[in-house]
Design a protein around this motif. Structure first.
Motif, PDB file in Angstrom:
ATOM      1  N   TYR A 130      16.304  11.521 -18.496  1.00 16.02           N
ATOM      2  CA  TYR A 130      16.971  12.208 -17.385  1.00 16.02           C
ATOM      3  C   TYR A 130      16.988  13.704 -17.685  1.00 16.02           C
ATOM      4  N   ILE A 131      16.334  14.499 -16.832  1.00 14.53           N
ATOM      5  CA  ILE A 131      16.255  15.960 -17.006  1.00 14.53           C
ATOM      6  C   ILE A 131      17.134  16.605 -15.939  1.00 14.53           C
ATOM      7  N   HIS A 132      18.018  17.502 -16.368  1.00 16.03           N
ATOM      8  CA  HIS A 132      18.887  18.130 -15.358  1.00 16.03           C
ATOM      9  C   HIS A 132      19.009  19.633 -15.593  1.00 16.03           C
ATOM     10  N   SER A 133      19.190  20.337 -14.491  1.00 16.38           N
ATOM     11  CA  SER A 133      19.397  21.794 -14.527  1.00 16.38           C
ATOM     12  C   SER A 133      19.772  22.242 -13.132  1.00 16.38           C
ATOM     13  N   THR A 134      20.171  23.493 -13.007  1.00 14.40           N
ATOM     14  CA  THR A 134      20.359  24.068 -11.690  1.00 14.40           C
ATOM     15  C   THR A 134      18.993  24.281 -11.044  1.00 14.40           C
ATOM     16  N   VAL A 135      19.002  24.734  -9.800  1.00 10.79           N
ATOM     17  CA  VAL A 135      17.768  24.846  -9.034  1.00 10.79           C
ATOM     18  C   VAL A 135      16.811  25.882  -9.650  1.00 10.79           C
ATOM     19  N   GLY A 136      15.527  25.575  -9.553  1.00  7.09           N
ATOM     20  CA  GLY A 136      14.507  26.570  -9.873  1.00  7.09           C
ATOM     21  C   GLY A 136      14.210  26.794 -11.332  1.00  7.09           C
ATOM     22  N   LEU A 137      14.582  25.853 -12.209  1.00  7.97           N
ATOM     23  CA  LEU A 137      14.333  26.050 -13.639  1.00  7.97           C
ATOM     24  C   LEU A 137      13.193  25.191 -14.174  1.00  7.97           C
ATOM     25  N   GLY A 138      12.529  24.410 -13.301  1.00 10.83           N
ATOM     26  CA  GLY A 138      11.311  23.726 -13.743  1.00 10.83           C
ATOM     27  C   GLY A 138      11.360  22.219 -13.818  1.00 10.83           C
ATOM     28  N   LYS A 139      12.396  21.583 -13.248  1.00 11.85           N
ATOM     29  CA  LYS A 139      12.462  20.117 -13.315  1.00 11.85           C
ATOM     30  C   LYS A 139      11.278  19.475 -12.597  1.00 11.85           C
ATOM     31  N   SER A 140      11.042  19.895 -11.359  1.00  9.45           N
ATOM     32  CA  SER A 140       9.936  19.306 -10.589  1.00  9.45           C
ATOM     33  C   SER A 140       8.597  19.593 -11.251  1.00  9.45           C
ATOM     34  N   HIS A 141       8.454  20.777 -11.820  1.00  8.40           N
ATOM     35  CA  HIS A 141       7.214  21.120 -12.521  1.00  8.40           C
ATOM     36  C   HIS A 141       6.975  20.142 -13.662  1.00  8.40           C
ATOM     37  N   LEU A 142       8.014  19.851 -14.439  1.00  7.04           N
ATOM     38  CA  LEU A 142       7.845  18.933 -15.572  1.00  7.04           C
ATOM     39  C   LEU A 142       7.506  17.522 -15.095  1.00  7.04           C
ATOM     40  N   LEU A 143       8.150  17.055 -14.024  1.00  5.01           N
ATOM     41  CA  LEU A 143       7.844  15.714 -13.534  1.00  5.01           C
ATOM     42  C   LEU A 143       6.405  15.628 -13.034  1.00  5.01           C
ATOM     43  N   ASN A 144       5.959  16.640 -12.312  1.00  9.21           N
ATOM     44  CA  ASN A 144       4.562  16.664 -11.881  1.00  9.21           C
ATOM     45  C   ASN A 144       3.621  16.695 -13.083  1.00  9.21           C
ATOM     46  N   ALA A 145       3.953  17.511 -14.082  1.00 10.52           N
ATOM     47  CA  ALA A 145       3.107  17.626 -15.266  1.00 10.52           C
ATOM     48  C   ALA A 145       3.023  16.305 -16.016  1.00 10.52           C
ATOM     49  N   ILE A 146       4.150  15.595 -16.121  1.00 11.78           N
ATOM     50  CA  ILE A 146       4.133  14.276 -16.766  1.00 11.78           C
ATOM     51  C   ILE A 146       3.198  13.340 -16.013  1.00 11.78           C
ATOM     52  N   ALA A 199       0.836  -1.202   0.000  1.00 17.62           N
ATOM     53  CA  ALA A 199       0.000   0.000   0.000  1.00 17.62           C
ATOM     54  C   ALA A 199       0.870   1.252   0.000  1.00 17.62           C
ATOM     55  N   LEU A 200       2.141   1.082  -0.392  1.00 21.84           N
ATOM     56  CA  LEU A 200       3.036   2.229  -0.486  1.00 21.84           C
ATOM     57  C   LEU A 200       2.513   3.211  -1.517  1.00 21.84           C
ATOM     58  N   SER A 201       3.010   4.417  -1.440  1.00 23.82           N
ATOM     59  CA  SER A 201       2.565   5.430  -2.378  1.00 23.82           C
ATOM     60  C   SER A 201       3.683   6.414  -2.621  1.00 23.82           C
ATOM     61  N   GLY A 202       3.442   7.349  -3.516  1.00 16.17           N
ATOM     62  CA  GLY A 202       4.473   8.308  -3.871  1.00 16.17           C
ATOM     63  C   GLY A 202       4.387   9.589  -3.072  1.00 16.17           C
ATOM     64  N   SER A 203       5.235  10.535  -3.459  1.00 14.29           N
ATOM     65  CA  SER A 203       5.193  11.865  -2.861  1.00 14.29           C
ATOM     66  C   SER A 203       3.975  12.608  -3.399  1.00 14.29           C
ATOM     67  N   ALA A 204       3.596  13.655  -2.693  1.00 16.55           N
ATOM     68  CA  ALA A 204       2.414  14.419  -3.094  1.00 16.55           C
ATOM     69  C   ALA A 204       2.667  15.147  -4.407  1.00 16.55           C
ATOM     70  N   LEU A 205       1.731  15.017  -5.329  1.00 18.49           N
ATOM     71  CA  LEU A 205       1.784  15.791  -6.565  1.00 18.49           C
ATOM     72  C   LEU A 205       1.173  17.160  -6.322  1.00 18.49           C
ATOM     73  N   ASP A 206       1.734  18.151  -6.978  1.00 22.81           N
ATOM     74  CA  ASP A 206       1.223  19.516  -6.859  1.00 22.81           C
ATOM     75  C   ASP A 206       0.205  19.756  -7.968  1.00 22.81           C
ATOM     76  N   PRO A 207      -1.069  19.979  -7.623  1.00 18.18           N
ATOM     77  CA  PRO A 207      -2.095  20.158  -8.666  1.00 18.18           C
ATOM     78  C   PRO A 207      -1.866  21.392  -9.519  1.00 18.18           C
ATOM     79  N   LYS A 208      -1.019  22.321  -9.060  1.00 19.48           N
ATOM     80  CA  LYS A 208      -0.756  23.527  -9.849  1.00 19.48           C
ATOM     81  C   LYS A 208       0.341  23.307 -10.894  1.00 19.48           C
ATOM     82  N   MET A 209       1.079  22.209 -10.777  1.00 20.29           N
ATOM     83  CA  MET A 209       2.189  21.958 -11.703  1.00 20.29           C
ATOM     84  C   MET A 209       1.737  21.059 -12.836  1.00 20.29           C
ATOM     85  N   THR A 210       1.159  21.657 -13.860  1.00 22.29           N
ATOM     86  CA  THR A 210       0.703  20.935 -15.039  1.00 22.29           C
ATOM     87  C   THR A 210       1.352  21.545 -16.274  1.00 22.29           C
ATOM     88  N   PHE A 211       1.137  20.909 -17.415  1.00 19.11           N
ATOM     89  CA  PHE A 211       1.664  21.488 -18.656  1.00 19.11           C
ATOM     90  C   PHE A 211       1.004  22.833 -18.961  1.00 19.11           C
TER      91      PHE A 211
END
Length: 478
Positions: free
Chosen positions: A176-192, A130-142
């Motif tokens: 594999y998506i990489h960048s310095t902090v704050g350029l949108g990596k987490s946003h893209l993963l949430n959107a996917i 019954a494991l689960s993932g981290s919380a998705l942010d509903p505001k981070m979409t395409f």
């Protein structure tokens, strides 16, 4: 819906329970996890609750079941147990993930014992399946992702991966998506995750931050359930791992095994980190090679055009949320030109100005931005400004050819920029009025003086123009 006892469970009861949950966990958490939780029915002392996805079902069962039961029991003692199901096409059905036992409340001293019911293991001892993932942010979409030159390739790849996963196929793997902090990596993963079907009960989409991955692994080892943890990972259709650089120790080794198993089974894996795979020292060479052998996509530092688009989007959202908020164009230009670190600082700049406006009532101006955002703005030494620099800047800003600024044309779309250019020349250079006149097509010094005074008067009467001219000054001095 019905319940036994002298205080039946009604729709109003469920409304109050939801209100208590919202107050307890906050609006953001409530929206992420509880907004789509529904009460289906009450049978004896058992409340049947439903959600639209396996993902939500597992997460709520494992993390919030006891809190939900407590909220029910503040309304009525008739509810002693909870059962969670997954809805399909709006209808509740049994969970697709193996459920834990229904939640049973412990009777308090002095209360009558509840009717016999199957005991439930505490939420913290939930089964590994019954494991689960981290919380998705509903505001981070395409839809909320602001595209531009530096992130176009990463955005295109993310959309292609999401589309393929939504259609049960695999495209580039791993990504594999990489960048310095704050350029949108987490946003893209949430959107996917959202686009690939995180809200679809038929797809097992899991987003995990590196620290969450390590937590699950360490917990599984402590409970001697590592095999169940590995099996759970291998049942995932789309696995997204964020902040890869924070993965350490045996968890990094376990990730390598999981990656190999998922790729062998043609399951889609998307990973994000702050450096290319070759620079992730915590991973062994074999795992680095597997990541590098997929599709490695960088997100480049934002250029001014993209920063401007992001600021404009955030300002537009702020004007919808807050009464009386207005971002003049010069302020947007100033933020985009001056705040150059990363996207989160752009968001923060807009939020600060909104807060300053709402708390003090002061209108949002370039002056307010300069004062409020001082620590976000890179330090620059003032440089010597040349008249040629002023001509280029004014020509570009007002879209007037440089030759027209020096010509005898008298149309308004040329005269005003020319006057502003002369004003800037007088304000920012040590040139005399006759020298400025000669540089502006051989004009008399009285023409230059008239232009300077005209612009000064216009700036007093027009706050928008004043901000615009101040912005030009700052840009020229950098």
């Amino acid at each position: 819906m019905g319940a036994r006892g002298n205080k039946p469970v009604t729709a109003d009861t469920w409304t109050r329970v939801r209100q208590m949950l919202r107050a307890a966990v906050g609006e953001d958490v409530f929206t992420s996890w509880f907004a789509r939780l529904e009460l289906e029915e009450v049978v004896d002392d058992l409340a049947h609750l439903s959600v639209p996805t396996r993902f939500l079902c597992s997460w709520i069962q494992s993390n919030y079941a006891e809190r939900i039961l407590e909220a029910f029991q503040q309304e009525t003692r008739d509810i002693q147990r909870l059962h969670f199901t997954v809805r399909v096409n709006g209808q509740a059905r049994p969970r697709l993930v193996p459920p834990a036992e229904p939640v049973a409340a412990e009777p308090s001293h002095g209360d009558p014992a509840p009717a016999p019911a199957r005991p439930m293991a505490p939420a913290q001892a939930a089964r590994t399946d019954a494991l689960s993932g981290s919380a998705l942010d509903p505001k981070m979409t395409f839809d909320t992702f602001v595209p531009g030159g530096p992130n176009d390739i990463a955005l295109g790849v993310a959309k292609q991966v999401a589309h393929a996963a939504a259609n049960n196929t695999v495209t580039f793997n791993p990504v594999y998506i990489h960048s310095t902090v704050g350029l949108g990596k987490s946003h893209l993963l949430n959107a996917i995750a959202w686009a690939a079907g995180a809200a679809d009960a038929n797809r097992n989409v899991v987003y995990l931050t590196a620290d969450h991955f390590m937590y699950h692994f360490i917990t599984a080892v402590q409970r001697q359930s590592a095999i169940g943890f590995k099996e759970w990972l291998r049942r995932i259709d789309l696995l997204l791992i964020d902040d890869m650089q924070f993965l350490q120790g045996k968890s990094a080794t376990e990730f390598g095994h999981t990656l190999s198993a998922l790729l062998t089974g043609a399951k889609q894996v998307v990973v994000a980190g702050d450096a290319p795979p070759r620079d992730l020292d915590m991973l062994d060479d074999r795992v680095k090679s597997r990541l590098s052998g997929g599709l490695v996509v960088p997100i480049n530092p934002f250029d001014e055009e993209l920063r401007r688009a992001i600021v404009a989007r955030r300002a537009e959202q702020a004007t919808v949320r807050f009464a009386g908020v207005h971002f003049p164009t010069p302020v947007l230009d100033y933020i985009a030109h001056s705040v150059v670190s990363h996207g989160r600082d752009l968001d923060g700049a807009v939020n600060r100005l909104v807060a300053a406006n709402q708390l003090t009532g002061e209108p949002i101006t370039v002056g307010l931005a300069e004062k409020t955002l001082a620590d976000l703005i890179r330090s620059r030494e003032s440089r010597r400004v040349r008249i040629e620099d002023i001509l280029k800047m004014v020509s570009r800003h007002y879209k007037v050819p440089r030759n027209d600024l020096l010509s005898a044309r008298r149309s308004r779309d040329v005269v005003r920029p020319r006057q502003i250019a002369m004003y800037l020349a007088k304000s920012l250079t040590a040139r005399s009025l006759p020298e400025i006149g000669r540089r502006f097509g051989g004009r008399d010094h009285t023409t230059v003086l008239h232009s300077v005074r005209k612009v000064e008067q216009l700036m007093k009467d027009d706050g928008e123009l004043q901000q615009e001219v101040e912005l030009l000054k700052k840009m020229l001095e950098e």
